[in-house]
Motif scaffolding. Structure first.
Motif, mmCIF file in Angstrom:
data_model
loop_
_atom_site.group_PDB
_atom_site.id
_atom_site.type_symbol
_atom_site.label_atom_id
_atom_site.label_comp_id
_atom_site.label_asym_id
_atom_site.label_seq_id
_atom_site.Cartn_x
_atom_site.Cartn_y
_atom_site.Cartn_z
ATOM 1 N N THR A 99 0.831 -1.206 0.000
ATOM 2 C CA THR A 99 0.000 0.000 0.000
ATOM 3 C C THR A 99 0.861 1.248 0.000
ATOM 4 O O THR A 99 0.615 2.194 -0.744
ATOM 5 C CB THR A 99 -0.938 -0.001 1.222
ATOM 6 O OG1 THR A 99 -1.742 -1.183 1.195
ATOM 7 C CG2 THR A 99 -1.838 1.215 1.216
ATOM 8 N N THR A 100 1.896 1.258 0.852
ATOM 9 C CA THR A 100 2.786 2.422 0.912
ATOM 10 C C THR A 100 3.539 2.600 -0.396
ATOM 11 O O THR A 100 3.686 3.722 -0.896
ATOM 12 C CB THR A 100 3.775 2.265 2.080
ATOM 13 O OG1 THR A 100 3.043 2.106 3.297
ATOM 14 C CG2 THR A 100 4.685 3.469 2.185
ATOM 15 N N ARG A 101 4.022 1.498 -0.967
ATOM 16 C CA ARG A 101 4.731 1.603 -2.252
ATOM 17 C C ARG A 101 3.828 2.190 -3.325
ATOM 18 O O ARG A 101 4.230 3.066 -4.094
ATOM 19 C CB ARG A 101 5.229 0.223 -2.698
ATOM 20 C CG ARG A 101 6.337 -0.365 -1.868
ATOM 21 C CD ARG A 101 7.063 -1.474 -2.623
ATOM 22 N NE ARG A 101 6.175 -2.499 -3.157
ATOM 23 C CZ ARG A 101 5.798 -3.587 -2.492
ATOM 24 N NH1 ARG A 101 6.218 -3.776 -1.253
ATOM 25 N NH2 ARG A 101 5.018 -4.498 -3.054
ATOM 26 N N THR A 102 2.602 1.684 -3.393
ATOM 27 C CA THR A 102 1.672 2.158 -4.419
ATOM 28 C C THR A 102 1.352 3.631 -4.231
ATOM 29 O O THR A 102 1.301 4.400 -5.195
ATOM 30 C CB THR A 102 0.372 1.328 -4.385
ATOM 31 O OG1 THR A 102 0.695 -0.045 -4.561
ATOM 32 C CG2 THR A 102 -0.581 1.776 -5.476
ATOM 33 N N LEU A 103 1.134 4.041 -2.975
ATOM 34 C CA LEU A 103 0.814 5.441 -2.706
ATOM 35 C C LEU A 103 1.966 6.347 -3.116
ATOM 36 O O LEU A 103 1.778 7.338 -3.832
ATOM 37 C CB LEU A 103 0.497 5.620 -1.226
ATOM 38 C CG LEU A 103 0.351 7.068 -0.741
ATOM 39 C CD1 LEU A 103 -0.779 7.771 -1.465
ATOM 40 C CD2 LEU A 103 0.154 7.111 0.756
#
Length: 699
Positions: free
Chosen positions: A589-593
């Motif tokens: 999730t953090t990578r995608t954001l």
């Protein structure tokens, strides 16, 4: 009338349970900070308003008393004490006990208080469904049953073919002839299977559309009962009789969206009575009707539902708003007092120009609650002066919160969704057909035949702009591929249209849309995110905002150099190097954001799940990586170890490293900065602008 009251009580029961659950969870989580007090205040305030609607004065009184205690804490007048926590818990217990007493009280023979339906019944609300819609549902079900029968016959034919092939085996059989016969039969079965699959897909799409249409309810079913309540509030306030006008009550929208708007609408109506109504003498002096008029209007604009509450009272007091904003530190005395700026401040928590509080008006949290409700629906709210007098507050929210038929396209490095209902045409336009008119790239579109090569009298000129220009890349050029552009033509309310050029059109599908709550996303332009597969999100655009920004840009966007895939000399185009950022984090999730934020602002992004993978990528990648943004806590190799490895490698030591982690202890920050990190960002206070400023600073 009694049936309506029981239905409202059932809804109130579900609502109060939700408020109590959230408040008790906050209390159980440990020390309650300012944010927790703010959330409790909002819940108690909403509970008070809902109790008024169902005429539960006992619960309203409890909530009002607790609201007074919380207001002092919210304003920072004193710290939260153990007595405050105990008082909050006691009040919640009192509300729960009174609701339980009501649930256990059986209905008396004299028509006394009846127990509301249980939770299951409260959840099962009723909707009116037109007979035509039921007929359509029955028709779709018949189609699906027919498709199921055809599938059964297909399997039976396949079994027969298998059995026949088994019988024909033997020394006398001709293998070549038998193979040819089986091949023809299998091809026929394959074609039939394809036809059945296509019919099944279309039937499922029709079924989904019909089922979703059933959930759409007229606004009158939710707001139509507010007239009597508003008049009673006006009497309690001493304003006498008021005229309540309801407009657009036949507009249909998602039932859950309508229900979510009911409470903020009640807040707005109450606020209009308390702050907007004038004395009869003043109304007469200004030539207004003797009886004040409150108007609740509902209308549809594109894919947005607009709900507005207006009055014909004194209008916003800009001087009082400015004075209050200065006292609360929301603005400085020498700041320009622009009306639109001042009117946006009234939605701040705790803001009120009213000197005293009473049982009806509350304590200035009404408009804050409205703003929170609108944001929870991925919408917005604004206040403006009425014409010729009064105040208008408008909430704009998406029509539906669940799923939407969407065209999925690619623009730059982003996967974008455009709601299907606003798309007028999909066009493939040759590069040679683009013309520059008044500094804008345009093409001719005959709405009967499609894009034309000539500027005929019967063809409309459609401006075309790169969609990427409105996704953080204002210098984007029109994406020409194989000598042509892929253009999505959006229709506008005035009958005109605009074309947005994309890199690729992928598919049309029904996406389940979730709210775009992640920090860093432009929620006005991107109100929702769909996840059709894997970890690549589809960012669903608000077409109204997209067209509005196109107009604000002067009905232009990007540029067209006329060269397409070729450079000025006919060769390859001159490439402007895009900075490359390596994002290292074990959270998908953090990578995608972070990838989305950085790509939106013009960076190229590489991803790694931990320090080991990042080092391997740094050593083998033929591309020069300009900056590393890494988490600290990761498996195999953490961020500190990755920082040490980069700093000790002469080939990598010049790459700036930014640590971005939830570890905010002073020792960790010192260790990172002393180890050579150019910046240390904590996720708790993460802001998109800070990350972008840091990256720009280290490049």
């Amino acid at each position: 009338m009694e049936a309506l009251r029981q239905e409202l009580l059932a809804v109130f029961e579900a609502e109060y349970r939700d408020h109590l659950r959230v408040v008790r969870d906050i209390l159980a989580a440990g020390p309650v900070d300012g944010r927790g007090i703010g959330e409790i205040f909002r819940r108690v305030h909403s509970l008070k308003g809902a109790a008024r609607v169902v005429e539960r004065a006992d619960i309203e009184t409890i909530a009002h008393t607790l609201e007074g205690r919380l207001f002092g804490l919210l304003d920072g007048q004193r710290p939260v004490t153990a007595e405050d926590i105990a008082a909050i818990g006691t009040a919640m217990d009192q509300v729960d006990a009174r609701m339980q007493d009501l649930a256990e009280a059986p209905a008396g023979p004299d028509g006394g208080e009846a127990a509301p339906p249980g939770r299951e019944e409260a959840a099962g609300s009723y909707v009116q469904v037109p007979v035509s819609r039921l007929d359509a549902l029955v028709g779709v079900m018949h189609d699906m049953m027919g498709i199921a029968e055809r599938q059964e016959r297909l399997w039976a034919d396949l079994e027969d073919l298998t059995a026949a092939a088994a019988r024909r085996t033997g020394p006398a059989a001709d293998p070549a002839a038998e193979l040819s016969r089986l091949t023809r039969a299998l091809f026929a079965l394959s074609r039939e299977r394809g036809r059945i699959a296509g019919q099944a897909d279309r039937a499922m799409m029709r079924l989904d559309e019909e089922v979703r249409a059933v959930t759409l309810v007229p606004a009158g079913t939710v707001f139509g009962s507010l007239t009597g309540m508003v008049r009673q509030i006006a009497r309690e306030h001493g304003s006498g009789e008021v005229t309540v006008r309801l407009l657009g009550m036949d507009v249909r929208a998602d039932r859950r969206v309508m229900q979510a708007l009911r409470d903020p609408v009640i807040h707005l109506l109450r606020n209009a009575i308390v702050h907007g109504l004038e004395s009869p003498a003043r109304r007469q002096a200004e030539g207004k009707p003797a009886e004040p008029v409150l108007t609740l209007s509902v209308r549809m604009l594109g894919v947005r539902l607009l709900v507005a509450v207006s009055d014909d009272g004194r209008g916003p007091d800009l001087e009082a708003i400015a004075a209050r904003a200065i006292r609360q530190g929301l603005m400085q005395p020498d700041d320009p007092c622009l009306p639109e700026t001042l009117l946006s401040l009234v939605f701040a928590p705790g803001f009120s120009t009213r000197a005293e509080a009473d049982r009806l008006s509350g304590r200035g949290m009404g408009l804050s609650v409205v703003a929170e409700a609108a944001r929870a629906l991925q919408g917005s709210v604004r206040m403006e002066a009425g014409n010729p007098w009064g105040t208008v507050v408008t909430m704009a929210v998406p029509v539906s919160r669940r799923q939407r038929t969407t065209l999925v396209v690619e623009a730059g490095d982003m996967t974008i969704g455009l709601p299907g209902r606003v798309i007028e045409r999909l066009a493939r336009v040759r590069q040679a057909d683009i013309r520059m008119v008044d500094g804008r790239a345009c093409f001719a579109l005959d709405r009967r035949r499609g894009p034309e090569s000539g500027l005929d009298a019967g063809a409309a000129l459609v401006p075309v702009v790169p969609l990427a220009a409105f996704l953080g890349r204002p210098d984007a050029a029109l994406p020409v591929h194989d000598g042509a552009l892929s253009v999505v033509v959006l229709g506008m309310a005035d009958g005109g249209c605009c074309g947005f050029a994309v890199d690729r059109m992928r598919e049309v599908r029904i996406l389940h849309i979730s709210d775009a709550e992640a920090a860093g996303l432009d929620s006005e332009l991107i109100p929702g995110v769909g996840w059709p597969r894997g970890d690549r999100p589809v960012f669903v655009l608000n077409p109204d905002t997209l067209l509005e920004r196109w107009r604000m840009a002067g009905a232009t966007g990007g540029h067209f150099d006329g060269a397409g895939d070729a450079g000025p000399d006919g060769g390859a185009p001159a490439a402007r190097r895009v900075p490359i950022v390596l994002v290292v984090d074990d959270s998908i999730t953090t990578r995608t954001l972070q990838k989305t934020i950085l790509q939106t602002h013009g960076y190229d992004v590489l991803l790694a799940t931990d320090g080991v993978e990042a080092l391997a990528l740094l050593h083998r990648s033929p591309r020069r990586i300009d900056v590393i943004v890494t988490d600290v806590e990761m498996p195999r190799m953490d961020g500190f170890a990755l920082l040490d490895a980069v700093r000790s490698d002469p080939r990598l030591s010049r790459i700036p490293v930014v640590l971005m982690t939830s570890r905010n202890e002073e020792a960790d920050i010192r260790r990172g900065l002393e180890g050579g990190a150019r910046a240390y960002v904590t996720k708790q206070g993460f802001e998109q602008g800070e990350l972008l400023d840091i990256i720009r600073g280290v490049l």
